[in-house]
Design a protein around this motif. Sequence first.
Motif, PDB file in Angstrom:
ATOM      1  N   ASP A  49     -89.965  39.626  50.325  1.00 28.23           N
ATOM      2  CA  ASP A  49     -91.305  39.763  49.739  1.00 28.23           C
ATOM      3  C   ASP A  49     -91.842  38.410  49.281  1.00 28.23           C
ATOM      4  OD1 ASP A  49     -91.274  42.506  50.138  1.00 28.23           O
ATOM      5  OD2 ASP A  49     -90.771  42.983  48.059  1.00 28.23           O
ATOM      6  N   ARG A  50     -91.009  37.627  48.603  1.00 34.78           N
ATOM      7  CA  ARG A  50     -91.446  36.306  48.111  1.00 34.78           C
ATOM      8  C   ARG A  50     -91.773  35.370  49.263  1.00 34.78           C
ATOM      9  NH1 ARG A  50     -87.267  37.217  44.599  1.00 34.78           N
ATOM     10  NH2 ARG A  50     -85.853  35.906  45.788  1.00 34.78           N
ATOM     11  N   GLU A  51     -90.914  35.331  50.278  1.00 39.14           N
ATOM     12  CA  GLU A  51     -91.129  34.438  51.420  1.00 39.14           C
ATOM     13  C   GLU A  51     -92.378  34.827  52.212  1.00 39.14           C
ATOM     14  OE1 GLU A  51     -89.635  31.656  52.667  1.00 39.14           O
ATOM     15  OE2 GLU A  51     -88.263  31.557  50.985  1.00 39.14           O
ATOM     16  N   CYS A  52     -92.592  36.126  52.350  1.00 46.17           N
ATOM     17  CA  CYS A  52     -93.740  36.590  53.142  1.00 46.17           C
ATOM     18  C   CYS A  52     -95.038  36.509  52.342  1.00 46.17           C
ATOM     19  CB  CYS A  52     -93.501  38.004  53.658  1.00 46.17           C
ATOM     20  SG  CYS A  52     -92.202  38.065  54.919  1.00 46.17           S
ATOM     21  N   GLY A  53     -94.973  36.724  51.053  1.00 47.72           N
ATOM     22  CA  GLY A  53     -96.126  36.540  50.187  1.00 47.72           C
ATOM     23  C   GLY A  53     -97.318  37.422  50.480  1.00 47.72           C
ATOM     24  N   PHE A  54     -97.094  38.690  50.768  1.00 49.84           N
ATOM     25  CA  PHE A  54     -98.189  39.626  51.011  1.00 49.84           C
ATOM     26  C   PHE A  54     -98.265  40.616  49.856  1.00 49.84           C
ATOM     27  CE2 PHE A  54     -98.917  37.780  54.900  1.00 49.84           C
ATOM     28  CZ  PHE A  54     -97.838  37.847  55.762  1.00 49.84           C
ATOM     29  N   PRO A  55     -98.858  40.245  48.737  1.00 46.30           N
ATOM     30  CA  PRO A  55     -98.858  41.123  47.564  1.00 46.30           C
ATOM     31  C   PRO A  55     -99.659  42.406  47.752  1.00 46.30           C
ATOM     32  CG  PRO A  55    -100.302  39.258  47.204  1.00 46.30           C
ATOM     33  CD  PRO A  55     -99.591  39.015  48.506  1.00 46.30           C
ATOM     34  N   LEU A  56    -100.553  42.469  48.713  1.00 47.37           N
ATOM     35  CA  LEU A  56    -101.387  43.657  48.906  1.00 47.37           C
ATOM     36  C   LEU A  56    -100.856  44.581  50.004  1.00 47.37           C
ATOM     37  CD1 LEU A  56    -104.875  41.947  48.575  1.00 47.37           C
ATOM     38  CD2 LEU A  56    -103.542  43.100  46.818  1.00 47.37           C
ATOM     39  N   SER A  57     -99.609  44.408  50.383  1.00 50.95           N
ATOM     40  CA  SER A  57     -99.013  45.243  51.416  1.00 50.95           C
ATOM     41  C   SER A  57     -98.955  46.695  50.955  1.00 50.95           C
ATOM     42  CB  SER A  57     -97.600  44.747  51.722  1.00 50.95           C
ATOM     43  OG  SER A  57     -96.977  45.611  52.630  1.00 50.95           O
ATOM     44  N   VAL A  58     -99.212  47.622  51.871  1.00 47.79           N
ATOM     45  CA  VAL A  58     -99.194  49.043  51.555  1.00 47.79           C
ATOM     46  C   VAL A  58     -97.765  49.571  51.425  1.00 47.79           C
ATOM     47  CG1 VAL A  58     -99.857  51.334  52.377  1.00 47.79           C
ATOM     48  CG2 VAL A  58    -101.411  49.400  52.687  1.00 47.79           C
ATOM     49  N   GLY A  59     -96.875  49.085  52.248  1.00 46.95           N
ATOM     50  CA  GLY A  59     -95.497  49.564  52.225  1.00 46.95           C
ATOM     51  C   GLY A  59     -94.526  48.413  52.091  1.00 46.95           C
ATOM     52  N   PRO A  60     -93.235  48.695  52.267  1.00 46.01           N
ATOM     53  CA  PRO A  60     -92.225  47.639  52.161  1.00 46.01           C
ATOM     54  C   PRO A  60     -92.383  46.618  53.296  1.00 46.01           C
ATOM     55  CG  PRO A  60     -91.204  49.731  52.744  1.00 46.01           C
ATOM     56  CD  PRO A  60     -92.652  50.003  52.527  1.00 46.01           C
ATOM     57  N   ILE A  61     -92.066  45.378  53.004  1.00 47.94           N
ATOM     58  CA  ILE A  61     -92.122  44.302  53.997  1.00 47.94           C
ATOM     59  C   ILE A  61     -90.700  44.037  54.470  1.00 47.94           C
ATOM     60  CG2 ILE A  61     -92.670  41.866  54.373  1.00 47.94           C
ATOM     61  CD1 ILE A  61     -94.785  42.180  52.161  1.00 47.94           C
ATOM     62  N   TYR A  62     -90.490  44.089  55.777  1.00 49.45           N
ATOM     63  CA  TYR A  62     -89.166  43.842  56.345  1.00 49.45           C
ATOM     64  C   TYR A  62     -89.114  42.534  57.117  1.00 49.45           C
ATOM     65  CZ  TYR A  62     -88.115  48.549  54.927  1.00 49.45           C
ATOM     66  OH  TYR A  62     -87.919  49.676  54.173  1.00 49.45           O
ATOM     67  N   GLY A  63     -90.247  41.861  57.218  1.00 50.46           N
ATOM     68  CA  GLY A  63     -90.265  40.579  57.905  1.00 50.46           C
ATOM     69  C   GLY A  63     -91.683  40.105  58.112  1.00 50.46           C
ATOM     70  N   CYS A  64     -91.789  38.852  58.523  1.00 52.32           N
ATOM     71  CA  CYS A  64     -93.088  38.266  58.808  1.00 52.32           C
ATOM     72  C   CYS A  64     -92.870  36.969  59.574  1.00 52.32           C
ATOM     73  CB  CYS A  64     -93.875  37.993  57.529  1.00 52.32           C
ATOM     74  SG  CYS A  64     -93.080  36.805  56.408  1.00 52.32           S
ATOM     75  N   GLN A  65     -93.956  36.435  60.085  1.00 51.07           N
ATOM     76  CA  GLN A  65     -93.908  35.093  60.650  1.00 51.07           C
ATOM     77  C   GLN A  65     -95.186  34.391  60.252  1.00 51.07           C
ATOM     78  OE1 GLN A  65     -95.573  33.250  63.313  1.00 51.07           O
ATOM     79  NE2 GLN A  65     -97.128  34.821  63.410  1.00 51.07           N
ATOM     80  N   THR A  66     -95.050  33.124  59.988  1.00 50.74           N
ATOM     81  CA  THR A  66     -96.215  32.296  59.689  1.00 50.74           C
ATOM     82  C   THR A  66     -96.121  31.051  60.558  1.00 50.74           C
ATOM     83  OG1 THR A  66     -95.069  31.195  57.862  1.00 50.74           O
ATOM     84  CG2 THR A  66     -96.433  33.088  57.295  1.00 50.74           C
ATOM     85  N   SER A  67     -97.246  30.427  60.782  1.00 47.94           N
ATOM     86  CA  SER A  67     -97.243  29.192  61.557  1.00 47.94           C
ATOM     87  C   SER A  67     -98.358  28.289  61.068  1.00 47.94           C
ATOM     88  CB  SER A  67     -97.415  29.492  63.046  1.00 47.94           C
ATOM     89  OG  SER A  67     -98.702  30.005  63.305  1.00 47.94           O
ATOM     90  N   HIS A  68     -98.209  27.038  61.367  1.00 45.51           N
ATOM     91  CA  HIS A  68     -99.280  26.088  61.075  1.00 45.51           C
ATOM     92  C   HIS A  68     -99.287  24.999  62.145  1.00 45.51           C
ATOM     93  CE1 HIS A  68     -95.860  24.118  59.051  1.00 45.51           C
ATOM     94  NE2 HIS A  68     -96.500  22.986  59.291  1.00 45.51           N
ATOM     95  N   ALA A  69    -100.460  24.443  62.375  1.00 43.47           N
ATOM     96  CA  ALA A  69    -100.622  23.400  63.387  1.00 43.47           C
ATOM     97  C   ALA A  69    -100.096  22.073  62.853  1.00 43.47           C
ATOM     98  CB  ALA A  69    -102.090  23.275  63.765  1.00 43.47           C
ATOM     99  N   VAL A  70     -99.454  21.334  63.743  1.00 44.31           N
ATOM    100  CA  VAL A  70     -98.950  20.003  63.420  1.00 44.31           C
ATOM    101  C   VAL A  70     -99.530  19.047  64.458  1.00 44.31           C
ATOM    102  CG1 VAL A  70     -96.882  18.553  63.222  1.00 44.31           C
ATOM    103  CG2 VAL A  70     -96.794  20.944  62.496  1.00 44.31           C
ATOM    104  N   ALA A  71    -100.273  18.048  64.010  1.00 44.34           N
ATOM    105  CA  ALA A  71    -100.834  17.041  64.915  1.00 44.34           C
ATOM    106  C   ALA A  71     -99.744  16.040  65.270  1.00 44.34           C
ATOM    107  CB  ALA A  71    -102.013  16.347  64.259  1.00 44.34           C
ATOM    108  N   LEU A  72     -99.427  15.931  66.553  1.00 46.99           N
ATOM    109  CA  LEU A  72     -98.384  15.018  67.008  1.00 46.99           C
ATOM    110  C   LEU A  72     -98.967  13.632  67.260  1.00 46.99           C
ATOM    111  CD1 LEU A  72     -96.556  17.438  69.472  1.00 46.99           C
ATOM    112  CD2 LEU A  72     -95.986  16.935  67.093  1.00 46.99           C
ATOM    113  N   PRO A  73     -98.146  12.591  67.183  1.00 46.85           N
ATOM    114  CA  PRO A  73     -98.629  11.224  67.366  1.00 46.85           C
ATOM    115  C   PRO A  73     -99.289  10.974  68.734  1.00 46.85           C
ATOM    116  CG  PRO A  73     -96.419  11.195  66.438  1.00 46.85           C
ATOM    117  CD  PRO A  73     -96.730  12.616  66.788  1.00 46.85           C
ATOM    118  N   ASP A  74     -98.895  11.733  69.767  1.00 41.74           N
ATOM    119  CA  ASP A  74     -99.469  11.520  71.107  1.00 41.74           C
ATOM    120  C   ASP A  74    -100.793  12.257  71.309  1.00 41.74           C
ATOM    121  OD1 ASP A  74     -98.723  14.173  71.406  1.00 41.74           O
ATOM    122  OD2 ASP A  74     -97.235  13.791  72.967  1.00 41.74           O
TER     123      ASP A  74
END
Length: 131
Positions: A49-74
């Motif tokens: 729950d802490r890692e996923c950080g979805f406090p408004l979830s309707v039911g139990p959280i069993y997993g999640c994935q998050t992503s963010h863009a990373v600008a590479l030097p090239d």
Amino acid sequence: MSRSLGLALIVASIAVAGCAGTRVGHAGRLPTGDRLVTVVISEDREAVDRECGFPLSVGPIYGCQTSHAVALPDGRTARSIKVVRYTDVLPSMMAFEIEIHEFCHAIAALQTIDDPCHAENNGLLRTSRRR
């Protein structure tokens, strides 16, 4: 229920709750220093729950994935991924390391980046091998 039995049950439940484990692993160091993949696996639902950080979830959280863009030097962009999941039993350290490594290859293959998954360990396991 007697007072001593009630106390024994409380102590036992605290001991069992304290046994829940969490493992965090990373793979694929990008040229920026960011990790391509982070995997968090836990027997502790509250940790998920802490890692996923979805406090408004309707039911139990069993997993999640998050992503963010990373600008590479090239000039290209990569997506750094974090996968969090609940488990009833943690895998062995070797199985966990293999899982992270294979996630790294899968995520790298879906992007237009050089595969960074062998850059740090040449694809060799860090955990001891068991036969």
